[in-house]
Every structure is written in C-alpha cells, then in structure tokens.
Design a protein around this motif. Structure first.
Motif, short mmCIF file in Angstrom:
data_model
loop_
_atom_site.label_atom_id
_atom_site.label_comp_id
_atom_site.label_asym_id
_atom_site.label_seq_id
_atom_site.Cartn_x
_atom_site.Cartn_y
_atom_site.Cartn_z
N GLY A 150 0.83 -1.20 0.00
CA GLY A 150 0.00 0.00 0.00
C GLY A 150 0.87 1.24 0.00
N ASN A 151 0.27 2.33 -0.44
CA ASN A 151 0.96 3.62 -0.49
C ASN A 151 -0.05 4.69 -0.07
N TYR A 152 0.35 5.58 0.81
CA TYR A 152 -0.58 6.58 1.33
C TYR A 152 -1.26 7.34 0.21
N TYR A 153 -0.54 7.67 -0.81
CA TYR A 153 -1.09 8.51 -1.86
C TYR A 153 -1.95 7.72 -2.85
N GLU A 154 -2.02 6.42 -2.65
CA GLU A 154 -2.87 5.60 -3.48
C GLU A 154 -3.94 4.87 -2.67
N ASP A 155 -3.65 4.60 -1.40
CA ASP A 155 -4.52 3.71 -0.62
C ASP A 155 -5.12 4.35 0.62
N SER A 156 -5.04 5.66 0.75
CA SER A 156 -5.62 6.29 1.94
C SER A 156 -7.04 6.76 1.71
N LYS A 157 -7.51 6.69 0.47
CA LYS A 157 -8.86 7.14 0.19
C LYS A 157 -9.87 6.06 0.57
N GLU A 158 -11.05 6.48 0.96
CA GLU A 158 -12.10 5.54 1.33
C GLU A 158 -12.42 4.63 0.15
N GLY A 159 -12.51 3.34 0.43
CA GLY A 159 -12.84 2.38 -0.61
C GLY A 159 -11.63 1.89 -1.38
N ASN A 160 -10.47 2.35 -0.99
CA ASN A 160 -9.24 1.91 -1.66
C ASN A 160 -8.28 1.38 -0.61
N ASP A 161 -8.71 0.29 0.04
CA ASP A 161 -7.96 -0.27 1.15
C ASP A 161 -6.88 -1.23 0.64
N ILE A 162 -6.06 -1.71 1.56
CA ILE A 162 -5.06 -2.72 1.23
C ILE A 162 -5.71 -4.09 1.33
N ASP A 163 -5.60 -4.88 0.28
CA ASP A 163 -6.27 -6.17 0.22
C ASP A 163 -5.32 -7.31 0.57
N PHE A 164 -5.78 -8.17 1.48
CA PHE A 164 -5.13 -9.45 1.71
C PHE A 164 -5.93 -10.50 0.97
N ARG A 165 -5.30 -11.21 0.05
CA ARG A 165 -5.97 -12.27 -0.70
C ARG A 165 -5.40 -13.61 -0.26
N PHE A 166 -6.21 -14.34 0.48
CA PHE A 166 -5.76 -15.61 1.06
C PHE A 166 -6.04 -16.78 0.12
N VAL A 167 -5.12 -17.72 0.10
CA VAL A 167 -5.31 -18.97 -0.63
C VAL A 167 -5.00 -20.13 0.31
N HIS A 168 -5.48 -21.30 -0.07
CA HIS A 168 -5.31 -22.50 0.76
C HIS A 168 -4.04 -23.25 0.38
N ALA A 169 -3.30 -23.70 1.39
CA ALA A 169 -2.09 -24.48 1.14
C ALA A 169 -2.38 -25.98 1.09
N LEU A 170 -3.52 -26.39 1.65
CA LEU A 170 -3.84 -27.81 1.75
C LEU A 170 -4.92 -28.21 0.78
N SER A 171 -5.14 -29.50 0.68
CA SER A 171 -6.23 -30.05 -0.12
C SER A 171 -7.27 -30.64 0.81
N ARG A 172 -8.53 -30.51 0.42
CA ARG A 172 -9.59 -31.17 1.18
C ARG A 172 -9.92 -32.49 0.51
N LEU A 173 -9.93 -33.56 1.30
CA LEU A 173 -10.33 -34.89 0.82
C LEU A 173 -11.70 -35.19 1.38
N SER A 174 -12.65 -35.40 0.49
CA SER A 174 -14.06 -35.57 0.87
C SER A 174 -14.50 -36.99 0.56
N LEU A 175 -15.08 -37.66 1.55
CA LEU A 175 -15.49 -39.05 1.42
C LEU A 175 -17.01 -39.16 1.43
N LYS A 176 -17.57 -39.83 0.41
CA LYS A 176 -19.00 -40.08 0.32
C LYS A 176 -19.23 -41.57 0.11
N ILE A 177 -20.46 -42.04 0.36
CA ILE A 177 -20.77 -43.46 0.18
C ILE A 177 -22.19 -43.62 -0.34
N ILE A 178 -22.37 -44.61 -1.21
CA ILE A 178 -23.67 -44.88 -1.81
C ILE A 178 -23.86 -46.38 -1.93
#
Length: 320
Positions: free
Chosen positions: A149-177
């Motif tokens: 972020g930079n004050y002169y770019e990110d200090s205005k309302e609606g122009n916040d610093i974004d954290f974009r999270f991603v997952h490091a793991l995999s989900r294993l899902s088990l179903k039965i029929i």
C-alpha cells in the motif's frame, strides 16, 4: 485563511504541512485458485466463524520488503464472522517524515494462518520458514499473496489494502452410496475410515513475499493415520443415490497412492486394506472419493477434483 487554503491546495501529494493519517484499513478475501488467478473480490467467501491469531509480517518499507529477514512475527490479525475487515494488533500506519508528512513509499505485508509450531527468519536470499505438524486433519493453512500500500494511493475511502488468502492444503471428501437395498441394510453407515497421510508442512517465504511449500515426511513409513470419523461421527449411506453429506479432512497435497481401512455400523471392521492409486490432491481444491457398495461388495470409485467448497469438518470451522 486564504493563504492557508492556497498552501494546502498546492501541496497535494508531497504535502507541506502535517496531515492526520489514521490506521491502515485491511480487507481480507478468501477464495479458490482459478486459471486466471485468485477469484475476484466480489465473489470471495467470508469466514464462517471469528478468526483470531492471523500472523502478519510487515516487511521493510519501500521497494525491497525483505520479508524473509523479519526476525519475528509480532503483528496479529482478527476477522469477525461474515466480515471482510481484518483488524491488526497493533494497528499499522503509513510512514511519516520528520515533519509528519506521509512518505511516498510502499508499505509491505504478508500474512498466514494459523500460527506455526516454529518460525525461523532468513537472511539475504535464504527464505524465512514457518513449520506446522498437522495431526488431526482439521487444520486449514491459508496464506496471502504479498500485499502493498501507499498513502497517496490507498488512503482514500474504498481503496484499502487487500489481503488475498489462498489455501495451502487439499480437502479430501469421502462419500458413500449403496446401489442395492440389501447392501444399504447390511452396511448402514461408515463408523470409521482411516487413512495414512503426511503431516509436516514447511512454508518458505522469500524476500519478496512469495511462498513455497514442502510437505512430508518424504518416507511414507513416517506418515500418520487419521480417521475421517471423529467424536463418534457416522457417515450414512445414500440409497438409491448419494447424499450431500460427506466426511472431510484437510491434508498436504502430495499426490500418490493412499491406503484406507473401513468400519461399518452394520458390518463391523472390514478385514481388507483398500488402496487408491494416484490420488489427485491439489492445493485449494477438493478431491471427492466415493465408496460404492453393491451386492455386499465395497468398491472405491475413481476420485475427482472440484472447487474448494466451504470447509466443513468436525472442529472449529475457520474459513469458507
């Protein structure tokens, strides 16, 4: 008064008088990886419960953040359920010069969750390392792309610093029929589904805030057995079609052969080990494995990978 107005109007970016700068506002977005990168913020999901203890690294200000050389993580963040606002502690501010004027330079951040079992700073081109040992199949490791972020770019309302999270793991899902009524009556439900999995996760953070992962142990003889069924959970059998209900675990995404052992309410423990070859596991994605019973015989159908749906596990639900 007129002179003050003219002075203020002429300062703009490099101000001539001290200005009031409030704390930096962070927004957090959680989503899947797609072919075009992280999903758009507008379609990002939100935490299902309050999340505390997000680890935040503030690198050096300016063009060279040197994230890896931060000696320790001393900023934590929290998010309320259903919100996208991440509140850091202590609060973070844009840098000021000796006259209280915001500097025209970037501030740099990297974040991850949960806190690791250890954190080791690096130096130069040696990355910092965060280590976890996962024994329960419930822990969801997430991390961000580097944020700036930079004050002169990110200090205005609606122009916040974004954290974009991603997952490091995999989900294993088990179903039965069950494909026939007799099998449905015979098996009833899954009361235990055990799998041998890796449990070591190492995240390396380079000087620019890029993360790479190592998973282990490499020797599969050191892997741990975990059970999809926890706290007397049962997975009911669907008949004549599969139910939406599933049992889920979160594991390091090491593709390969995995062995399963099952116990059923109506049949007891099955004296056989079932092996799924080349189980596809992708970070931030769900691998669905379906058990089919037909004529009293148990079969594991070919697994398939789908997008990362809400994480529903037997424990604190962290991130949707």
């Amino acid at each position: 008064l007129m002179m003050s107005s003219i002075l203020i109007g002429g300062c703009q970016k490099h101000a001539c008088i001290p200005v009031q700068t409030g704390p930096v506002v962070f927004k957090a977005f959680f989503g899947n990886e797609t072919k075009s990168g992280i999903i758009d913020a507008d379609s990002a999901s939100r935490p299902l419960t309050d999340v505390e203890g997000i680890q935040i690294i503030r690198g050096a200000d300016g063009e060279n953040p040197a994230f890896n050389e931060v000696p320790q993580v001393n900023i934590t963040g929290a998010i309320k359920a259903g919100s996208d606002v991440l509140t850091p502690s202590p609060s973070q501010h844009f840098p000021l010069d000796a006259n209280g004027i915001p500097l025209d330079e970037d501030i740099n951040f990297f974040a991850y969750y949960p806190e690791g079992d250890s954190y080791t700073a690096g130096t130069g081109d040696t990355p910092a390392e965060v280590a976890w040992n996962l024994y329960d199949g419930l822990t969801d490791i997430i991390y961000t792309l580097p944020a700036e972020g930079n004050y002169y770019e990110d200090s205005k309302e609606g122009n916040d610093i974004d954290f974009r999270f991603v997952h490091a793991l995999s989900r294993l899902s088990l179903k039965i029929i069950a494909e026939d009524y007799d099998s449905y009556i015979t098996f009833k439900s899954v009361t235990s589904a055990k799998i041998m999995v890796p449990f070591e996760v190492r995240m390396m953070i380079d000087k620019n805030g890029n993360a790479k992962f190592r998973y282990g142990p490499e020797d599969r003889s050191g892997w741990k057995e975990i059970d999809f069924c926890k706290n007397a959970q049962k997975l009911p059998i669907g008949y004549p079609k599969a139910l939406d209900e599933s049992l889920d675990i979160l594991i390091p995404p090491i593709e390969g052969n995995y062995s399963f052992r099952f116990c059923f309410e109506g049949l007891g423990e099955v004296d056989k080990e079932y092996v799924v070859e080349n189980l596809p596991l992708v970070p931030g994605k769900t691998t669905v494995l379906t058990i089919t019973v037909r004529g009293g015989v148990l079969m594991l159908m070919a697994p398939y990978v789908e997008m990362y749906d809400p994480v529903k596990v037997d424990g604190p639900i962290v991130i949707e």
